[in-house]
Design an enzyme around this catalytic site. Structure first.
Site, PDB file in Angstrom:
ATOM      1  N   HIS A 146      52.301  26.557  -7.703  1.00  0.00           N
ATOM      2  CA  HIS A 146      51.550  26.289  -6.485  1.00  0.00           C
ATOM      3  C   HIS A 146      50.379  27.262  -6.413  1.00  0.00           C
ATOM      4  CE1 HIS A 146      50.790  25.410  -2.289  1.00  0.00           C
ATOM      5  NE2 HIS A 146      51.621  24.392  -2.424  1.00  0.00           N
TER       6      HIS A 146
ATOM      7  N   ASN B 144      57.936  24.494 -10.440  1.00  0.00           N
ATOM      8  CA  ASN B 144      56.710  24.042  -9.796  1.00  0.00           C
ATOM      9  C   ASN B 144      55.765  25.230  -9.720  1.00  0.00           C
ATOM     10  OD1 ASN B 144      54.963  22.244  -8.355  1.00  0.00           O
ATOM     11  ND2 ASN B 144      55.572  23.229  -6.457  1.00  0.00           N
TER      12      ASN B 144
ATOM     13  N   ARG C  49      54.409  14.832  -5.853  1.00  0.00           N
ATOM     14  CA  ARG C  49      55.422  14.081  -5.130  1.00  0.00           C
ATOM     15  C   ARG C  49      56.549  15.010  -4.700  1.00  0.00           C
ATOM     16  NH1 ARG C  49      54.725   8.590  -6.462  1.00  0.00           N
ATOM     17  NH2 ARG C  49      53.523   8.295  -8.345  1.00  0.00           N
TER      18      ARG C  49
END
Length: 108
Positions: free
Chosen positions: A20, A18, A2
């Site tokens: 990635h 985060n 999100r």
């Protein structure tokens, strides 16, 4: 997966990480497929602080893996995932030990 609200991110600025599965600033979505299609020699993963923009916060660590001649999306993804596990743990340690300061944090 999100996109967090700007209000939420501002409340926890430089405290949300985060990971990635690509070398950010280079590719974002479907990174392994793109790496194979474009014929790049390296792919990888990135850990960064979350900010109000999608995958745009300050990068803390990246890891690269070679793209091999016989690679498929699955084989490349598998090698990247191993690096994701390694660098995420390393990033958490760096941040908790205060060894990384975000450029935004340094200005406030």
């Amino acid at each position: 997966m999100r996109l967090l609200s700007p209000f939420f991110v501002a409340r926890f600025l430089n405290r949300i990480l985060n990971i990635h599965p690509s070398l950010l600033r280079r590719s974002r979505l479907e990174a392994q497929r793109q790496a194979l299609e474009y014929g790049v020699k390296f792919a990888g993963c990135t850990v960064h602080f979350v900010d109000e923009n999608l995958d745009a916060g300050p990068i803390i660590l990246q890891a690269t893996v070679p793209v091999l001649d016989g690679d498929t999306e699955e084989s490349l993804s598998s090698r990247i995932l191993k690096e994701e596990h390694r660098i995420y743990s390393e990033t958490v340690k760096i941040v908790l030990e205060g060894k990384y300061k975000s450029p935004v944090a340094a200005c406030s």
